[in-house]
Design a protein around this motif. Structure first.
Motif, PDB file in Angstrom:
ATOM      1  N   ASN A  29      -8.226  -7.763  13.870  1.00 28.82           N
ATOM      2  CA  ASN A  29      -9.086  -6.759  13.251  1.00 28.82           C
ATOM      3  C   ASN A  29      -8.497  -5.391  13.569  1.00 28.82           C
ATOM      4  OD1 ASN A  29     -11.025  -8.529  12.155  1.00 28.82           O
ATOM      5  ND2 ASN A  29     -11.959  -8.744  14.157  1.00 28.82           N
ATOM      6  N   ILE A  30      -8.168  -4.641  12.524  1.00 27.39           N
ATOM      7  CA  ILE A  30      -7.515  -3.347  12.655  1.00 27.39           C
ATOM      8  C   ILE A  30      -8.562  -2.234  12.561  1.00 27.39           C
ATOM      9  CG2 ILE A  30      -5.797  -1.788  11.622  1.00 27.39           C
ATOM     10  CD1 ILE A  30      -4.634  -4.413  12.805  1.00 27.39           C
ATOM     11  N   VAL A  31      -8.457  -1.246  13.440  1.00 30.48           N
ATOM     12  CA  VAL A  31      -9.344  -0.078  13.437  1.00 30.48           C
ATOM     13  C   VAL A  31      -8.456   1.159  13.558  1.00 30.48           C
ATOM     14  CG1 VAL A  31     -11.235   1.125  14.597  1.00 30.48           C
ATOM     15  CG2 VAL A  31     -11.204  -1.384  14.549  1.00 30.48           C
ATOM     16  N   ILE A  32      -8.535   2.036  12.554  1.00 23.99           N
ATOM     17  CA  ILE A  32      -7.692   3.228  12.532  1.00 23.99           C
ATOM     18  C   ILE A  32      -8.561   4.451  12.291  1.00 23.99           C
ATOM     19  CG2 ILE A  32      -5.810   4.409  11.339  1.00 23.99           C
ATOM     20  CD1 ILE A  32      -5.010   1.492  10.364  1.00 23.99           C
ATOM     21  N   PRO A  33      -8.619   5.375  13.243  1.00 24.25           N
ATOM     22  CA  PRO A  33      -9.339   6.628  12.979  1.00 24.25           C
ATOM     23  C   PRO A  33      -8.646   7.383  11.837  1.00 24.25           C
ATOM     24  CG  PRO A  33      -8.809   6.400  15.317  1.00 24.25           C
ATOM     25  CD  PRO A  33      -8.058   5.325  14.588  1.00 24.25           C
ATOM     26  N   ILE A  34      -9.428   7.968  10.954  1.00 22.69           N
ATOM     27  CA  ILE A  34      -8.858   8.737   9.840  1.00 22.69           C
ATOM     28  C   ILE A  34      -7.902   9.804  10.364  1.00 22.69           C
ATOM     29  CG2 ILE A  34      -9.438  10.437   8.041  1.00 22.69           C
ATOM     30  CD1 ILE A  34      -9.948   7.569   7.125  1.00 22.69           C
ATOM     31  N   SER A  35      -8.228  10.382  11.519  1.00 24.74           N
ATOM     32  CA  SER A  35      -7.372  11.428  12.087  1.00 24.74           C
ATOM     33  C   SER A  35      -5.973  10.910  12.423  1.00 24.74           C
ATOM     34  CB  SER A  35      -8.019  12.017  13.341  1.00 24.74           C
ATOM     35  OG  SER A  35      -8.175  11.006  14.328  1.00 24.74           O
ATOM     36  N   ALA A  36      -5.803   9.591  12.594  1.00 25.34           N
ATOM     37  CA  ALA A  36      -4.506   9.015  12.951  1.00 25.34           C
ATOM     38  C   ALA A  36      -3.626   8.725  11.736  1.00 25.34           C
ATOM     39  CB  ALA A  36      -4.712   7.727  13.750  1.00 25.34           C
ATOM     40  N   VAL A  37      -4.195   8.807  10.529  1.00 28.34           N
ATOM     41  CA  VAL A  37      -3.419   8.528   9.316  1.00 28.34           C
ATOM     42  C   VAL A  37      -2.507   9.717   9.037  1.00 28.34           C
ATOM     43  CG1 VAL A  37      -3.496   7.994   6.851  1.00 28.34           C
ATOM     44  CG2 VAL A  37      -5.222   7.028   8.393  1.00 28.34           C
ATOM     45  N   LEU A  38      -1.211   9.450   8.998  1.00 29.77           N
ATOM     46  CA  LEU A  38      -0.218  10.497   8.774  1.00 29.77           C
ATOM     47  C   LEU A  38       0.246  10.551   7.326  1.00 29.77           C
ATOM     48  CD1 LEU A  38       1.963   9.894  11.953  1.00 29.77           C
ATOM     49  CD2 LEU A  38       0.103  11.541  11.641  1.00 29.77           C
ATOM     50  N   ALA A  39       0.119   9.427   6.598  1.00 29.12           N
ATOM     51  CA  ALA A  39       0.559   9.396   5.202  1.00 29.12           C
ATOM     52  C   ALA A  39      -0.002   8.170   4.508  1.00 29.12           C
ATOM     53  CB  ALA A  39       2.075   9.380   5.120  1.00 29.12           C
ATOM     54  N   ILE A  40      -0.114   8.256   3.186  1.00 22.40           N
ATOM     55  CA  ILE A  40      -0.401   7.109   2.327  1.00 22.40           C
ATOM     56  C   ILE A  40       0.552   7.224   1.150  1.00 22.40           C
ATOM     57  CG2 ILE A  40      -2.337   8.340   1.240  1.00 22.40           C
ATOM     58  CD1 ILE A  40      -3.569   5.492   0.709  1.00 22.40           C
ATOM     59  N   TYR A  41       1.170   6.091   0.778  1.00 22.63           N
ATOM     60  CA  TYR A  41       2.166   6.130  -0.288  1.00 22.63           C
ATOM     61  C   TYR A  41       2.308   4.760  -0.940  1.00 22.63           C
ATOM     62  CZ  TYR A  41       5.327   3.883   3.050  1.00 22.63           C
ATOM     63  OH  TYR A  41       5.894   3.002   3.940  1.00 22.63           O
ATOM     64  N   ALA A  42       2.908   4.756  -2.134  1.00 18.29           N
ATOM     65  CA  ALA A  42       3.219   3.518  -2.841  1.00 18.29           C
ATOM     66  C   ALA A  42       4.575   3.011  -2.344  1.00 18.29           C
ATOM     67  CB  ALA A  42       3.267   3.767  -4.339  1.00 18.29           C
ATOM     68  N   LYS A  43       4.609   1.771  -1.913  1.00 20.88           N
ATOM     69  CA  LYS A  43       5.836   1.194  -1.357  1.00 20.88           C
ATOM     70  C   LYS A  43       6.999   1.290  -2.340  1.00 20.88           C
ATOM     71  CE  LYS A  43       7.878  -3.165   0.060  1.00 20.88           C
ATOM     72  NZ  LYS A  43       7.740  -4.604   0.026  1.00 20.88           N
ATOM     73  N   GLU A  44       6.726   1.026  -3.602  1.00 22.29           N
ATOM     74  CA  GLU A  44       7.790   0.921  -4.593  1.00 22.29           C
ATOM     75  C   GLU A  44       8.403   2.267  -4.976  1.00 22.29           C
ATOM     76  OE1 GLU A  44       4.808  -2.363  -5.130  1.00 22.29           O
ATOM     77  OE2 GLU A  44       4.722  -0.221  -4.783  1.00 22.29           O
ATOM     78  N   THR A  45       7.627   3.335  -4.919  1.00 23.84           N
ATOM     79  CA  THR A  45       8.104   4.631  -5.421  1.00 23.84           C
ATOM     80  C   THR A  45       8.149   5.728  -4.358  1.00 23.84           C
ATOM     81  OG1 THR A  45       5.899   5.380  -6.020  1.00 23.84           O
ATOM     82  CG2 THR A  45       7.129   4.131  -7.702  1.00 23.84           C
ATOM     83  N   GLY A  46       7.405   5.554  -3.271  1.00 24.86           N
ATOM     84  CA  GLY A  46       7.297   6.611  -2.274  1.00 24.86           C
ATOM     85  C   GLY A  46       6.293   7.687  -2.660  1.00 24.86           C
ATOM     86  N   ALA A  47       5.684   7.573  -3.838  1.00 25.87           N
ATOM     87  CA  ALA A  47       4.698   8.566  -4.277  1.00 25.87           C
ATOM     88  C   ALA A  47       3.460   8.472  -3.409  1.00 25.87           C
ATOM     89  CB  ALA A  47       4.333   8.345  -5.745  1.00 25.87           C
ATOM     90  N   GLY A  48       2.963   9.609  -2.952  1.00 28.04           N
ATOM     91  CA  GLY A  48       1.780   9.620  -2.110  1.00 28.04           C
ATOM     92  C   GLY A  48       1.598  10.971  -1.462  1.00 28.04           C
ATOM     93  N   MET A  49       1.112  10.983  -0.242  1.00 24.88           N
ATOM     94  CA  MET A  49       0.814  12.240   0.433  1.00 24.88           C
ATOM     95  C   MET A  49       1.019  12.095   1.936  1.00 24.88           C
ATOM     96  SD  MET A  49      -2.716  14.435   0.151  1.00 24.88           S
ATOM     97  CE  MET A  49      -2.479  14.722  -1.593  1.00 24.88           C
ATOM     98  N   VAL A  50       1.588  13.142   2.533  1.00 23.29           N
ATOM     99  CA  VAL A  50       1.744  13.231   3.983  1.00 23.29           C
ATOM    100  C   VAL A  50       0.704  14.213   4.487  1.00 23.29           C
ATOM    101  CG1 VAL A  50       3.274  13.953   5.868  1.00 23.29           C
ATOM    102  CG2 VAL A  50       4.213  12.742   3.899  1.00 23.29           C
ATOM    103  N   PHE A  51       0.059  13.870   5.587  1.00 23.44           N
ATOM    104  CA  PHE A  51      -0.943  14.744   6.199  1.00 23.44           C
ATOM    105  C   PHE A  51      -0.363  15.343   7.465  1.00 23.44           C
ATOM    106  CE2 PHE A  51      -3.162  11.368   3.952  1.00 23.44           C
ATOM    107  CZ  PHE A  51      -3.963  12.103   3.101  1.00 23.44           C
TER     108      PHE A  51
END
Length: 130
Positions: free
Chosen positions: A84-106
């Motif tokens: 069971n994975i638990v990740i605080p939102i504050s720990a998210v550094l980026a979200i992106y699409a694996k195939e294209t790299g499109a997304g956002m860095v925080f």
């Protein structure tokens, strides 16, 4: 007249949810980059490198995925072992699409805004402050 930002909640969880939906709607695989140094985090540390872990949060990889305003939670298997994975939102550094790299860095909270996480695939991501 611009209102002060202090009375508003963080936009980060909303951006993560929107980008997740956009990536999935485009039939791509959503990945997140997470700082493993956050409080209240539960991830398989043996897969972390340089204080970060990259996780597939697609529907096939992340069972019971929940992205709320404080945490991302889901169940996944790592080398066949369920966790069971638990990740605080504050720990998210980026979200992106694996195939294209499109997304956002925080910006890493408490970190250096000039030192974002490494690029993923084709660099097509933008640094934003939450």
């Amino acid at each position: 007249m611009k209102m002060p930002d202090t009375d508003m909640t963080s936009s980060k969880p909303y951006l993560i949810r929107a980008l997740y939906e956009w990536i999935v709607d485009n039939n791509k695989i959503p990945y997140i980059v997470v700082s493993v140094n956050a409080d209240n985090i539960k991830v398989p540390l043996q897969y972390a490198e340089n204080g970060r872990i990259v996780l597939n949060i697609s529907q096939t990889a992340a069972a019971k995925l929940q992205i709320d305003n404080d945490y991302i939670t889901f169940s996944a298997r790592f080398s066949g072992t369920p966790m069971n994975i638990v990740i605080p939102i504050s720990a998210v550094l980026a979200i992106y699409a694996k195939e294209t790299g499109a997304g956002m860095v925080f910006e890493e909270e408490g970190g250096d805004s000039g030192n974002p996480p490494p690029p993923f695939g084709k660099p097509n991501i933008k640094l934003v402050k939450s």
